[in-house]
Design an enzyme around this catalytic site. Structure first.
Site, PDB file in Angstrom:
ATOM      1  N   HIS A 202       3.555 -20.163 -72.099  1.00  0.00           N
ATOM      2  CA  HIS A 202       4.298 -18.635 -71.556  1.00  0.00           C
ATOM      3  C   HIS A 202       5.605 -18.823 -72.285  1.00  0.00           C
ATOM      4  O   HIS A 202       6.095 -17.777 -72.593  1.00  0.00           O
ATOM      5  CB  HIS A 202       4.274 -19.229 -69.934  1.00  0.00           C
ATOM      6  CG  HIS A 202       5.029 -18.151 -69.489  1.00  0.00           C
ATOM      7  ND1 HIS A 202       4.638 -17.331 -68.384  1.00  0.00           N
ATOM      8  CD2 HIS A 202       6.697 -17.926 -69.328  1.00  0.00           C
ATOM      9  CE1 HIS A 202       5.603 -16.624 -67.983  1.00  0.00           C
ATOM     10  NE2 HIS A 202       7.059 -16.837 -68.375  1.00  0.00           N
ATOM     11  N   GLU A 203       6.397 -19.979 -72.368  1.00  0.00           N
ATOM     12  CA  GLU A 203       7.652 -19.825 -72.941  1.00  0.00           C
ATOM     13  C   GLU A 203       7.622 -19.731 -74.326  1.00  0.00           C
ATOM     14  O   GLU A 203       8.543 -19.053 -74.871  1.00  0.00           O
ATOM     15  CB  GLU A 203       8.324 -21.044 -72.652  1.00  0.00           C
ATOM     16  CG  GLU A 203       8.357 -21.615 -71.178  1.00  0.00           C
ATOM     17  CD  GLU A 203       9.045 -20.752 -70.185  1.00  0.00           C
ATOM     18  OE1 GLU A 203       9.865 -19.881 -70.525  1.00  0.00           O
ATOM     19  OE2 GLU A 203       8.442 -20.757 -69.051  1.00  0.00           O
TER      20      GLU A 203
ATOM     21  N   ASN B 107      14.806 -20.719 -73.721  1.00  0.00           N
ATOM     22  CA  ASN B 107      15.700 -20.721 -74.769  1.00  0.00           C
ATOM     23  C   ASN B 107      15.440 -21.031 -75.973  1.00  0.00           C
ATOM     24  O   ASN B 107      14.700 -21.805 -76.418  1.00  0.00           O
ATOM     25  CB  ASN B 107      16.715 -21.815 -74.471  1.00  0.00           C
ATOM     26  CG  ASN B 107      17.086 -22.227 -72.806  1.00  0.00           C
ATOM     27  OD1 ASN B 107      17.658 -21.308 -72.249  1.00  0.00           O
ATOM     28  ND2 ASN B 107      16.720 -23.106 -72.599  1.00  0.00           N
TER      29      ASN B 107
ATOM     30  N   MET C  25      12.430 -22.722 -69.174  1.00  0.00           N
ATOM     31  CA  MET C  25      13.356 -21.765 -69.377  1.00  0.00           C
ATOM     32  C   MET C  25      13.331 -21.598 -71.118  1.00  0.00           C
ATOM     33  O   MET C  25      13.362 -22.282 -71.854  1.00  0.00           O
ATOM     34  CB  MET C  25      14.858 -21.993 -69.080  1.00  0.00           C
ATOM     35  CG  MET C  25      15.809 -20.793 -69.605  1.00  0.00           C
ATOM     36  SD  MET C  25      15.266 -19.356 -68.774  1.00  0.00           S
ATOM     37  CE  MET C  25      16.079 -18.022 -69.718  1.00  0.00           C
TER      38      MET C  25
END
Length: 845
Positions: free
Chosen positions: A300-301, A270, A268
């Protein structure tokens, strides 16, 4: 996901409110069940006197007040805010439940040492499980977190902490105000984490040195396995690539990456504190495919820091803007900045295959989807949103050029930084940079469904040269759009034992037929590869002679990307019942030794085993499975001892082993003595569980052996794999016990996923037939009771197998008619039915 906010509600609240700040105080020392959350929200209202609502779910509200006036606690997770002023202050104090489902603030106790770890997960709308808020992406605000935690804990948030002070019962951490963020991007990670530190220091923009503090975190019991240096190396390479490509420095200061337990997703984004599944902390030997996948996820993140975090979608209709872009960018950066220079081969064979599968289901949807509410969004985290969208972006880049595409992104980032944007905003930037009206491209590619099929139609003269050549395009009956494709056509010859490209032509094709005059007079050669270099998103059919070349000599195709495209073509033939599954397995066995890409190798081996187990007729299956397992074992024996290739082959062999001789090899590997056949194989914790699972599936290992293995590996990973083994025991008693665990609804989601896989082992089709009707009965009972993530996991994982004697399509229609499930659940059940129908059509051929 807590409440089910609708798009219309979000739009109305967005028109009314401007949110400035959240001051959130958390006390994590109040016990194992709840934590204290005190939130002060400052916001403006455009229409004084109007009313709206804030969200806080799973909480006992102790105090709620708007502008000093007390408020009722609210119902169903919503706190009504009446008679708004122009400038408003909302204060809410509550005792909030810790989550054990991966949503909100999740609490985990390590079975190894008893230490407690917390992490938050707020996408798509679960920030309300930690603090009172307006939980939608376009109401961005600044966050000021203050967290009281036990004295030996580390606490991490989006921004760096400014102070840590001793207080009664622990320490109080104060964090600097964040930049403006959407609620779903706020984060708290807390616990006695192991922390590895580093730094990014470079001048990628030529404007002065950029310094970014880096940290990587994992729990203490995994620290001996944590290769933080490798993780930070990929991180630095990503920052070099993205800051240069986007023409903009990383905007969020520091960069922490926390690998957290029982995480529901892969990762994720954040800002300032990305969270990852612990699957990426490799406690046992893995192949390079796992390292490549982790690097892809890290990159990707990181791409989301610009696309998604700095510039955020206005509503979840445009989730693809985040995910498609990040998926494309990860492959681009891996190819350009890491050792995985063949990432586009992985993308062609692995990622696109998932997109083609999803896009041919009855539930397919446009990339730019219609998302009326939050629950509809949750099931759209799928291969269309990620892989098809990324494939379409790759096709766009092939058309307009990579530098033009990146220049358009730079416009987009600069124009919308710290705000929200829509598809229209991106199209405007693309139009300005290319000088083309991009609305037609959007209408063709983003607003329609279903893949096209491309094939070559040609004639040869007496010398074997093309006298005519055209690309023919078709579309499924239910999705008739014919699109404009940028493609390459490659002509390949068999030369000195290799199949090499002699000629490449790149062109645009449109409509049902496009002539290719550039190939007239060219010798046909041994392989005519349509969509060479994998430029577009389309199914491909080869002419008969080219298909013969691929089936007989795919391992001799010299270019890894052309080989990957060819593997994708023949797997699609299997899925469309145009190529025998047994023949596919033979081709994999003949060609996998020449595959240099570890991720492609892993995909091929898994598909070969699946094809035999799922698609070969029952009377032919035992012989086909034995032949495949013998081939895998032979390859593993011949592989370099201790190599990644050998480990991948051994893993595949374990999933296919069925004969007494093959299972004896597994028994020997699991024993202390090992086996002389497979020199170099290290039987570590994860491989031991795989071996034991296969013995459980085949009736050679019962509860006593599983219990003994769990005693030796009492970790959470051990618990997950033990659950799979227990559920895989081929007895009515074991299956009944496992089913009762499923429907009790208390297993962690990752454990549930493992156990469902064991329960529905391909060899147990007849044994689990009695649970076909029970599946639909359970869904009827729990759809509105369980958290939506658990319902989704069960709906996907427990749909009965295709070989069940039950009339699954009829049972599905009966359930849909009687239960009238919400659209998101209806979709998941229909997808299970579609896969059964496809499998049965293959079996019938």
């Amino acid at each position: 996901m807590a409440g089910n906010l609708t798009r219309d509600e979000a739009a109305e609240r967005s028109r009314l409110l401007t949110v400035h700040t959240y001051a959130v105080e958390l006390d994590l020392t109040t016990g194992p069940d709840t934590f204290r959350s005190a939130t002060v929200v400052r916001f403006d209202a455009s229409r004084p006197g109007a009313s709206t609502f804030a969200e806080l779910f799973g909480a006992n509200v102790l105090e709620a007040g708007l502008n000093g006036v007390a408020l009722p606690a609210g119902e169903d997770g919503r706190i009504t805010l009446p008679d708004l002023a122009g400038e408003n202050t909302l204060r809410v104090v509550a005792d909030v439940d810790y989550s054990h489902t991966g949503q909100g603030l999740h609490r985990f106790t390590d079975p190894v040492d008893g230490r407690v770890y917390l992490h938050s997960q707020f996408a798509t709308a679960d920030a309300q499980r930690m603090f009172a808020c307006f939980d939608q992406p376009d109401l961005k605000a600044r966050y000021e977190f203050t967290v009281t935690a036990p004295a030996d804990w580390e606490v991490v948030s989006n921004s760096a902490h400014t102070s840590v002070e001793e207080v009664e019962g622990g320490r109080r951490w104060t964090f600097a105000p964040t930049d403006v963020l959407s609620t779903y991007l706020a984060v708290i990670v807390a616990g006695p984490y192991h922390v590895a530190t580093g730094e990014y220091r470079n001048d990628p923009l030529g404007t002065g040195e950029i310094v970014i503090p880096l940290r990587a975190l994992c729990r203490q019991s995994l620290a001996p396995h944590f290769d933080a240096d490798e993780i930070l190396d990929v991180t630095r390479r990503g920052f070099d690539f993205y800051q240069t490509a986007f023409g903009m420095a990383y905007p969020f200061g520091k960069y922490d990456q926390a690998f957290v337990p029982e995480f529901n997703l892969g990762a994720m984004e954040n800002p300032g504190c990305v969270t990852f599944t612990e699957t990426y902390v490799f406690r046992s030997r893995v192949t390079d495919a796992e390292y490549e996948r982790r690097a892809s996820t890290i990159l990707h993140e990181m791409a989301h820091m610009w696309f998604g975090d700095l510039v955020t979608m206005r509503w979840w209709d445009d989730l693809w803007l985040n995910e498609s872009f990040a998926t494309y960018a990860a492959a681009l950066s891996q190819t350009g900045a890491t050792r995985w220079t063949d990432a586009w081969g992985t993308f062609a064979d692995s990622a696109k295959a998932r997109a083609y599968r999803q896009d041919q289901l009855s539930t397919t949807h446009p990339i730019a989807a219609d998302i009326p509410d939050i629950r509809s969004m949750e099931v759209n985290f799928d291969a269309i949103t990620y892989q098809k969208g990324a494939s379409v972006l790759k096709q766009l880049v092939a058309t307009i050029g990579q530098e033009t595409f990146l220049a358009a992104l730079r416009r987009y980032f600069a124009r919308h930084a710290w705000g929200t944007a829509t598809l229209g905003d991106l199209l405007t930037a693309l139009t300005e940079e290319t000088g083309r009206d991009m609305s037609g491209w959007s209408a063709q590619w983003l607003e329609t469904t279903g893949p096209n099929t491309l094939r070559a139609d040609f004639r040869l003269d007496e010398s074997g040269a093309f006298s005519s050549f055209a690309i023919v395009q078709s579309a499924p009956e239910g999705h008739p759009t014919l699109r404009s494709h940028r493609i390459a056509i490659g002509l390949y010859d068999d030369r000195a034992g290799e199949i090499v490209r002699r000629r490449r032509v790149e062109l645009d094709v449109a409509g049902p037929r496009t002539e290719v005059p550039a190939l007239l007079g060219q010798a046909r050669g041994d392989l005519v590869l349509v969509n060479d270099d994998d430029l577009t998103y389309a199914k491909v059919r080869l002419d008969e002679a080219s298909l013969d070349t691929v089936l007989g000599s795919i391992g001799r195709i010299s270019d890894p990307l052309a080989q990957a495209v060819s593997w994708t073509v023949i797997w699609d033939l299997v899925r469309d019942a145009e190529l025998s599954p047994a023949r596919y397995a033979e081709v994999v066995m003949a060609g996998v030794g020449a595959v240099s890409n570890a991720s492609v190798r892993r995909t091929l081996l898994a598909q070969a085993v699946f094809a035999v187990k799922a698609y070969v007729p029952a009377d032919e299956r035992p012989a086909a499975l034995k032949e495949l397992a013998d081939g895998l074992l032979g390859h593993a024996v011949a592989a370099e001892p201790g190599s990644h290739e050998q480990l991948a082959l051994v893993r595949a062999f374990v999933t296919a082993a069925s004969s007494d001789e093959q299972l004896s090899v597994i028994e020997e590997l699991l024993s202390d003595e090992g086996t002389g056949l497979l020199s170099g194989v290290v039987v570590d914790a994860d491989l031991r569980w795989s071996l034991l699972l296969r013995l459980a599936v085949t009736g050679r290992a019962g509860p006593e052996r599983i219990d003994a293995e769990l005693a030796a590996d009492p970790t959470d990973k051990g618990r997950q794999q033990a659950a799979a083994c227990w559920a895989a025991i081929p007895s009515v008693e074991a299956k009944t016990a496992a089913w009762q665990e499923f429907v009790a609804g208390e297993q962690p989601l990752n454990t549930l996923r493992w156990a469902l896989d064991g329960f529905f082992a391909a060899e147990h089709t007849q044994l689990v037939e009695g649970w076909a009707q029970a599946y639909f009965d359970v869904l009827t009972q729990v759809a509105d009771v369980w958290p939506s993530e658990r319902v989704q996991t069960f709906a996907r994982g427990a749909y009965p197998p295709a070989r069940s004697q039950a009339d699954l399509p009829a049972l599905t229609e009966q359930y849909l008619a009687q239960a009238q499930p919400p659209a998101w659940l209806r979709r998941l059940v229909l997808e299970g039915r579609d896969e059964v129908v496809r499998a049965r059509s293959i079996l019938a051929e």
